[in-house]
Motif scaffolding. Structure first.
Motif, PDB file in Angstrom:
ATOM      1  N   PHE A 255       0.834  -1.206   0.000  1.00 58.87           N
ATOM      2  CA  PHE A 255       0.000   0.000   0.000  1.00 58.87           C
ATOM      3  C   PHE A 255       0.866   1.252   0.000  1.00 58.87           C
ATOM      4  CE2 PHE A 255      -2.455   3.269   2.328  1.00 58.87           C
ATOM      5  CZ  PHE A 255      -3.549   3.380   1.481  1.00 58.87           C
ATOM      6  N   ARG A 256       1.886   1.302   0.835  1.00 55.88           N
ATOM      7  CA  ARG A 256       2.758   2.469   0.905  1.00 55.88           C
ATOM      8  C   ARG A 256       3.586   2.612  -0.381  1.00 55.88           C
ATOM      9  NH1 ARG A 256       6.035   2.418   6.284  1.00 55.88           N
ATOM     10  NH2 ARG A 256       5.894   4.691   6.185  1.00 55.88           N
ATOM     11  N   GLU A 257       3.927   1.471  -0.986  1.00 57.10           N
ATOM     12  CA  GLU A 257       4.657   1.524  -2.263  1.00 57.10           C
ATOM     13  C   GLU A 257       3.802   2.175  -3.327  1.00 57.10           C
ATOM     14  OE1 GLU A 257       6.168  -1.692  -5.573  1.00 57.10           O
ATOM     15  OE2 GLU A 257       6.255  -2.276  -3.459  1.00 57.10           O
ATOM     16  N   GLU A 258       2.513   1.807  -3.366  1.00 60.00           N
ATOM     17  CA  GLU A 258       1.620   2.407  -4.360  1.00 60.00           C
ATOM     18  C   GLU A 258       1.445   3.900  -4.101  1.00 60.00           C
ATOM     19  OE1 GLU A 258       0.415   0.953  -6.993  1.00 60.00           O
ATOM     20  OE2 GLU A 258       1.253  -1.015  -6.517  1.00 60.00           O
ATOM     21  N   LEU A 259       1.346   4.301  -2.829  1.00 64.68           N
ATOM     22  CA  LEU A 259       1.235   5.720  -2.510  1.00 64.68           C
ATOM     23  C   LEU A 259       2.487   6.474  -2.948  1.00 64.68           C
ATOM     24  CD1 LEU A 259      -0.412   5.777   1.050  1.00 64.68           C
ATOM     25  CD2 LEU A 259      -1.508   6.152  -1.156  1.00 64.68           C
ATOM     26  N   ARG A 260       3.663   5.865  -2.759  1.00 65.34           N
ATOM     27  CA  ARG A 260       4.896   6.525  -3.173  1.00 65.34           C
ATOM     28  C   ARG A 260       4.950   6.705  -4.690  1.00 65.34           C
ATOM     29  NH1 ARG A 260       7.463   3.041   0.528  1.00 65.34           N
ATOM     30  NH2 ARG A 260       8.278   1.778  -1.181  1.00 65.34           N
ATOM     31  N   ASP A 261       4.275   5.802  -5.435  1.00 66.47           N
ATOM     32  CA  ASP A 261       4.260   5.915  -6.898  1.00 66.47           C
ATOM     33  C   ASP A 261       3.270   6.967  -7.383  1.00 66.47           C
ATOM     34  OD1 ASP A 261       6.183   4.024  -7.135  1.00 66.47           O
ATOM     35  OD2 ASP A 261       4.824   2.363  -7.579  1.00 66.47           O
ATOM     36  N   GLY A 262       2.577   7.634  -6.449  1.00 69.92           N
ATOM     37  CA  GLY A 262       1.681   8.716  -6.830  1.00 69.92           C
ATOM     38  C   GLY A 262       0.223   8.329  -6.922  1.00 69.92           C
ATOM     39  N   ALA A 263      -0.148   7.122  -6.534  1.00 68.08           N
ATOM     40  CA  ALA A 263      -1.535   6.693  -6.615  1.00 68.08           C
ATOM     41  C   ALA A 263      -2.366   7.365  -5.524  1.00 68.08           C
ATOM     42  CB  ALA A 263      -1.626   5.183  -6.478  1.00 68.08           C
ATOM     43  N   THR A 264      -3.662   7.530  -5.788  1.00 67.68           N
ATOM     44  CA  THR A 264      -4.576   7.975  -4.739  1.00 67.68           C
ATOM     45  C   THR A 264      -4.834   6.810  -3.795  1.00 67.68           C
ATOM     46  OG1 THR A 264      -6.551   7.326  -5.967  1.00 67.68           O
ATOM     47  CG2 THR A 264      -5.662   9.547  -6.382  1.00 67.68           C
ATOM     48  N   VAL A 265      -5.519   7.089  -2.695  1.00 65.91           N
ATOM     49  CA  VAL A 265      -5.804   6.029  -1.725  1.00 65.91           C
ATOM     50  C   VAL A 265      -6.623   4.924  -2.371  1.00 65.91           C
ATOM     51  CG1 VAL A 265      -7.001   5.494   0.430  1.00 65.91           C
ATOM     52  CG2 VAL A 265      -5.636   7.588   0.236  1.00 65.91           C
ATOM     53  N   ARG A 266      -7.638   5.313  -3.129  1.00 69.33           N
ATOM     54  CA  ARG A 266      -8.474   4.298  -3.772  1.00 69.33           C
ATOM     55  C   ARG A 266      -7.688   3.510  -4.802  1.00 69.33           C
ATOM     56  NH1 ARG A 266     -14.601   5.338  -5.996  1.00 69.33           N
ATOM     57  NH2 ARG A 266     -15.089   3.162  -6.492  1.00 69.33           N
ATOM     58  N   GLU A 267      -6.853   4.230  -5.584  1.00 70.51           N
ATOM     59  CA  GLU A 267      -6.038   3.551  -6.594  1.00 70.51           C
ATOM     60  C   GLU A 267      -4.987   2.644  -5.943  1.00 70.51           C
ATOM     61  OE1 GLU A 267      -6.209   7.111  -9.975  1.00 70.51           O
ATOM     62  OE2 GLU A 267      -4.515   6.927  -8.595  1.00 70.51           O
ATOM     63  N   ALA A 268      -4.469   3.048  -4.809  1.00 65.75           N
ATOM     64  CA  ALA A 268      -3.464   2.229  -4.135  1.00 65.75           C
ATOM     65  C   ALA A 268      -4.069   0.977  -3.529  1.00 65.75           C
ATOM     66  CB  ALA A 268      -2.768   3.051  -3.049  1.00 65.75           C
ATOM     67  N   LEU A 269      -5.318   1.087  -3.097  1.00 65.91           N
ATOM     68  CA  LEU A 269      -5.947  -0.046  -2.423  1.00 65.91           C
ATOM     69  C   LEU A 269      -6.218  -1.197  -3.389  1.00 65.91           C
ATOM     70  CD1 LEU A 269      -6.737  -0.374   0.553  1.00 65.91           C
ATOM     71  CD2 LEU A 269      -9.100   0.099  -0.107  1.00 65.91           C
ATOM     72  N   ARG A 270      -6.530  -0.864  -4.642  1.00 67.59           N
ATOM     73  CA  ARG A 270      -6.894  -1.910  -5.602  1.00 67.59           C
ATOM     74  C   ARG A 270      -5.751  -2.882  -5.869  1.00 67.59           C
ATOM     75  NH1 ARG A 270      -8.228  -1.258 -12.006  1.00 67.59           N
ATOM     76  NH2 ARG A 270      -9.082  -3.343 -12.340  1.00 67.59           N
ATOM     77  N   PRO A 271      -4.562  -2.436  -6.316  1.00 62.62           N
ATOM     78  CA  PRO A 271      -3.473  -3.411  -6.520  1.00 62.62           C
ATOM     79  C   PRO A 271      -2.975  -4.031  -5.221  1.00 62.62           C
ATOM     80  CG  PRO A 271      -2.679  -1.164  -6.824  1.00 62.62           C
ATOM     81  CD  PRO A 271      -4.165  -1.078  -6.728  1.00 62.62           C
ATOM     82  N   THR A 272      -3.136  -3.313  -4.108  1.00 62.55           N
ATOM     83  CA  THR A 272      -2.707  -3.881  -2.820  1.00 62.55           C
ATOM     84  C   THR A 272      -3.510  -5.125  -2.485  1.00 62.55           C
ATOM     85  OG1 THR A 272      -1.995  -1.740  -1.960  1.00 62.55           O
ATOM     86  CG2 THR A 272      -2.522  -3.442  -0.351  1.00 62.55           C
ATOM     87  N   VAL A 273      -4.827  -5.022  -2.592  1.00 59.11           N
ATOM     88  CA  VAL A 273      -5.674  -6.172  -2.265  1.00 59.11           C
ATOM     89  C   VAL A 273      -5.557  -7.243  -3.333  1.00 59.11           C
ATOM     90  CG1 VAL A 273      -8.054  -6.924  -1.872  1.00 59.11           C
ATOM     91  CG2 VAL A 273      -7.261  -4.750  -0.921  1.00 59.11           C
ATOM     92  N   ARG A 274      -5.460  -6.805  -4.635  1.00 59.94           N
ATOM     93  CA  ARG A 274      -5.421  -7.788  -5.700  1.00 59.94           C
ATOM     94  C   ARG A 274      -4.134  -8.616  -5.670  1.00 59.94           C
ATOM     95  NH1 ARG A 274      -5.670  -4.604  -9.805  1.00 59.94           N
ATOM     96  NH2 ARG A 274      -3.459  -4.647 -10.299  1.00 59.94           N
ATOM     97  N   THR A 275      -2.999  -7.980  -5.399  1.00 58.46           N
ATOM     98  CA  THR A 275      -1.728  -8.703  -5.430  1.00 58.46           C
ATOM     99  C   THR A 275      -1.307  -9.167  -4.034  1.00 58.46           C
ATOM    100  OG1 THR A 275      -0.528  -6.599  -5.297  1.00 58.46           O
ATOM    101  CG2 THR A 275      -0.961  -7.486  -7.494  1.00 58.46           C
ATOM    102  N   ALA A 276      -1.087  -8.223  -3.128  1.00 59.01           N
ATOM    103  CA  ALA A 276      -0.648  -8.591  -1.774  1.00 59.01           C
ATOM    104  C   ALA A 276      -1.741  -9.335  -1.028  1.00 59.01           C
ATOM    105  CB  ALA A 276      -0.228  -7.336  -1.014  1.00 59.01           C
ATOM    106  N   GLY A 277      -2.995  -8.885  -1.184  1.00 60.39           N
ATOM    107  CA  GLY A 277      -4.093  -9.560  -0.487  1.00 60.39           C
ATOM    108  C   GLY A 277      -4.270 -10.985  -0.968  1.00 60.39           C
ATOM    109  N   ARG A 278      -4.205 -11.160  -2.285  1.00 62.13           N
ATOM    110  CA  ARG A 278      -4.327 -12.514  -2.836  1.00 62.13           C
ATOM    111  C   ARG A 278      -3.161 -13.384  -2.372  1.00 62.13           C
ATOM    112  NH1 ARG A 278      -3.707 -12.733  -9.010  1.00 62.13           N
ATOM    113  NH2 ARG A 278      -1.612 -12.171  -8.313  1.00 62.13           N
ATOM    114  N   THR A 279      -1.955 -12.821  -2.328  1.00 57.26           N
ATOM    115  CA  THR A 279      -0.794 -13.584  -1.867  1.00 57.26           C
ATOM    116  C   THR A 279      -0.949 -13.989  -0.407  1.00 57.26           C
ATOM    117  OG1 THR A 279       0.630 -12.421  -3.433  1.00 57.26           O
ATOM    118  CG2 THR A 279       1.703 -13.515  -1.583  1.00 57.26           C
ATOM    119  N   VAL A 280      -1.437 -13.078   0.423  1.00 62.77           N
ATOM    120  CA  VAL A 280      -1.658 -13.394   1.838  1.00 62.77           C
ATOM    121  C   VAL A 280      -2.689 -14.512   1.980  1.00 62.77           C
ATOM    122  CG1 VAL A 280      -2.698 -12.499   3.963  1.00 62.77           C
ATOM    123  CG2 VAL A 280      -0.945 -11.173   2.763  1.00 62.77           C
ATOM    124  N   ALA A 281      -3.791 -14.411   1.240  1.00 58.56           N
ATOM    125  CA  ALA A 281      -4.815 -15.450   1.319  1.00 58.56           C
ATOM    126  C   ALA A 281      -4.259 -16.801   0.883  1.00 58.56           C
ATOM    127  CB  ALA A 281      -6.014 -15.064   0.455  1.00 58.56           C
TER     128      ALA A 281
END
Length: 770
Positions: A255-281
């Motif tokens: 999530f913080r990586e996406e924010l550092r790349d300039g994404a908004t909170v909503r934009e950062a949340l999507r790849p976070t859950v899709r990639t990191a969230g899926r990996t955690v699950a």
């Protein structure tokens, strides 16, 4: 699916947090009193011959039971009138206590020499208790203080299995509180060092609290249907804290990586859950399936770790995938607030915690450069680590299995001091008696029993045999039966009291049990008489045999599930096999270190100098295998997710490995350090079993996160090259249908940031045909 989850969590973030709060409160209420519902014991196979022998002795010969042994020491001789009066009174009081089947003592059993210390200062009261191991431990917990209150100022010490279980229960409860008091502040400091932000550092602890409370509630519910070991609470707390931090770190970092790349909170949340969230699950599913391997064992001690472990793994993953994103959606950029170490870091270090602006070039990262250096000489670096791990694993070839006893407690514990007094000052028969129960003899019972007792007394390692027909040694009767011998038989069965010349938990002691079981049963009755050999040595032998029988199935479950899940995750045949080989290598090194320190006593001062008996508890290697294998796969999935993500974009195997290590190396290392601290804190435990498990798992995590992930994985993947991602065409088609794959829309959104990136699946399509 994960895109829909992220969108829903963003839109309904406040509602999700309210639901989470309600779950947290209900779980806290549901877990109340769970400590009082957990039970002692569970190390033995309930269907083993030794367990049957124990039940027969308890039911038919309660006077021969020694579940609880009281040592009464006076100011003078145990034969003095005062001590005789006191000893008799204490024996009668003990016999009248609820839960006591029978009570015999030096003063009520004809002043047997074996129940009197060699110096005449201590006499014994031997008690047979009713119920299972837990009931006997609770009886001992009530009875011992009561007897001490009526001892008229004389010293009363307690030994025996029931007292050991009672003191272990108290010690584990104390150790759990101590471990939490030590590990929680250390963990918080480490999280602050990792994230800098106090807000970000607090979030993993919130998820940990949720997972621990939910798992406690689950254990409390299960305790009404199955036996749950007292040890499971310690493991559940440690795993809950460790895994919740693991999963939260991965989500937060992305999530913080996406924010550092300039994404908004909503934009950062999507790849976070899709990639990191899926990996955690996916990772949590792998760990949970690894723990199911413990369910095939007959000892409920091992099954308890599966119940608690699976509950805490799934609840930690659910908290990280559903609760944490909702928290991040509410916090947004405020997740980086309150940088408590800002003044201690220079400008370059502070820049790493920025939430806006372009991301740094991965090739400039230390992990990227380290991975590249390793892959320049993969055979050299990888071979050196393999040799090192093989050397660490070599002591495991000397492993000797045993079961925990009084020496699992601290040297200054009351039950250990009492048992050591029995070893030092009493006849060996007190602690080395092997009960042999014979059922179903023919009409010539006395003659058959006499012949059988002679045969048993001639077995190498047998010092003496006492039966209803007399006392025997070296194949002959040395003493005719007396009044006390009559108590060794009833209408259905006979008891032979066999005194061994070896310690019960030694290899010689367990070998003797095997020889006793080979002696031809007495008489010519049809069906032949049934013989059950019991005692501590028989329990060790039967428990290790039960574990050995169930281990192939457990390994098959763990390995099979891991191979299938990793194939579904990667689409590769080689990657799952590689993960299995490397995990086995690191676990073998862990087992070798456990033998070297805990069985043989080398460098034991590093872990609090526990008493070593020359054996390793038989349950710990398989328990460590299932838990540590799952944790290892945890880090494997984290690393491979980023490597595969990069490889599907670029098709460059070497660069993808370096990229993946750069983006996960710091997080995996931080997570491993925190998990290792949480587990290693159990080195302060007074119970060697917990100390061994905690230190063993901590070492496995450290080896896996350093030598395996940082050196062996890059070395192997560099040597294998594009073959890392190969699979036969039928399996590739299967993966296309049921494997974990990003959608085209997903891939396009993520590939846009890479100049000249290939379509997601093009890299795999370029592999040579099978």
């Amino acid at each position: 699916m994960f895109d829909r989850v992220s969108a829903l969590l963003y839109r309904r973030r406040v509602a999700a947090l309210w639901v989470s709060t309600v779950v947290l409160v209900l779980a806290g209420i549901g877990g109340l009193g769970v400590e009082h519902r957990l039970v002692h014991g569970g190390f033995s196979d309930p269907d083993a011959p030794s367990s049957r022998a124990g039940r027969l002795v308890s039911e038919h010969f309660p006077a021969a039971g020694d579940d609880l042994v009281l040592l009464v020491r006076g100011t003078g001789s145990v034969d003095s009138p005062a001590m005789t009066s006191l000893g008799t009174a204490l024996t009668r009081r003990a016999a009248q206590t609820p839960g006591v089947r029978a009570a015999t003592s030096y003063w009520t059993a004809g002043r047997a020499p074996s129940m009197r210390s060699r110096d005449g200062a201590v006499g014994l009261i031997s008690l047979s208790l009713s119920g299972d191991e837990d009931a006997r431990a609770k009886t001992a917990e009530r009875l011992v203080p009561e007897i001490r209150r009526h001892a008229e100022g004389q010293t009363v010490m307690a030994a025996g299995p029931a007292q050991v279980q009672s003191e272990v229960g108290k010690q584990t409860a104390h150790d759990l509180l101590l471990a939490e008091a030590i590990s929680t502040p250390i963990t918080l400091v480490l999280l602050l060092l990792v994230f800098g932000s106090a807000v970000a550092a607090a979030l993993p602890l919130v998820i940990a609290l949720l997972s621990i409370l939910v798992s406690r509630a689950v254990l409390n519910a299960l305790a009404g249907a199955v036996s749950i070991s007292v040890y499971s609470m310690n493991s559940t707390t440690a795993l809950g804290l460790g895994l919740a931090i693991d999963y939260s770190l991965f989500i937060l970092a992305r999530f913080r990586e996406e924010l550092r790349d300039g994404a908004t909170v909503r934009e950062a949340l999507r790849p976070t859950v899709r990639t990191a969230g899926r990996t955690v699950a996916f990772s949590a599913l792998t760990v949970a399936l690894s723990l199911t391997g413990l369910l095939v064992f007959p000892q409920f001690f091992l099954r308890s770790f599966a119940y608690g472990g699976i509950a805490v793994v799934l609840s930690a993953a659910a908290g990280a995938v559903f609760v944490l994103p909702a928290l991040l959606a509410v916090l947004g950029h405020r997740v980086n607030r309150y940088d408590v170490f800002a003044r201690l870091r220079g400008p370059a270090r502070r820049a790493a915690f920025r939430t806006t602006g372009p991301a740094a070039d991965p090739a400039d990262g230390r992990w990227y450069r380290f991975a590249t250096a390793v892959m320049c000489r993969p055979a050299l670096y990888g071979g050196a680590v393999v040799v090192l791990l093989a050397v660490l694993a070599s002591p495991f070839t000397r492993v000797s299995a045993g079961l925990f006893d009084d020496r699992s407690l601290p040297a200054d514990s009351q039950v250990h001091r009492a048992t050591q007094l029995l070893r030092d000052r009493f006849d060996a028969s007190v602690l080395r008696t092997v009960p042999v129960v014979v059922e179903g003899m023919g009409r010539d019972r006395a003659r058959d029993l006499d012949r059988y007792a002679r045969s048993v007394s001639a077995v190498p390692g047998v010092r003496q045999v006492t039966a209803t027909t007399g006392t025997y040694a070296d194949g002959r009767r040395i003493q005719d039966p007396g009044p006390a011998n009559a108590a060794l038989a009833d209408a259905d069965s006979s008891l032979l009291s066999v005194v061994s010349s070896a310690e019960p938990d030694s290899p010689a002691g367990t070998d003797l049990v095997g020889r006793l079981r080979k002696v031809t049963p007495p008489g010519g009755a049809e069906p032949p008489a049934r013989v059950s050999v019991g005692g501590q040595a028989a329990e060790v032998r039967d428990s290790t045999s039960a574990i050995a029988r169930a281990t192939p199935a457990a390994i098959g479950i763990v390995v099979g599930a891991s191979l299938v899940l990793l194939f579904l995750f990667t689409g590769s045949v080689l990657m799952p096999v590689k993960a299995l080989a490397l995990n086995t290598l690191s676990l073998s090194a862990t087992f070798g270190a456990m033998v070297f320190v805990f069985q043989e006593g080398h460098l034991s001062f590093l872990v609090g100098s526990p008493l070593h008996t020359g054996t390793l508890d038989a349950t710990i290697p398989i328990l460590t295998f299932c838990v540590a294998f799952g944790l290892s796969m945890d880090y494997e999935v984290f690393l491979l997710s980023r490597i595969r993500e990069r490889y599907l974009d670029t098709g460059d195997n070497t660069e993808s490995v370096a990229f993946g290590l750069q983006h996960t190396g710091r997080i995996i290392t931080a997570a491993a350090v925190i998990v290792a601290v949480v587990l290693f804190v159990f080195a302060v435990s007074g119970v060697t079993l917990l100390k061994l498990l905690g230190v063993g798992l901590a070492l496995a995590v450290v080896l896996d996160a350093t030598l395996v992930r940082a050196v062996l994985v890059p070395s192997f993947m560099r040597l294998a090259g594009r073959a890392n991602w190969w699979a036969p065409r039928p399996l590739r088609r299967l993966h296309d249908r049921i494997g974990l794959r990003e959608s085209a829309a997903d891939s396009g959104s993520e590939s846009a940031g890479h100049a000249g990136a290939q379509p997601r699946d093009a890299a795999l399509d370029r592999l040579p045909p099978d």
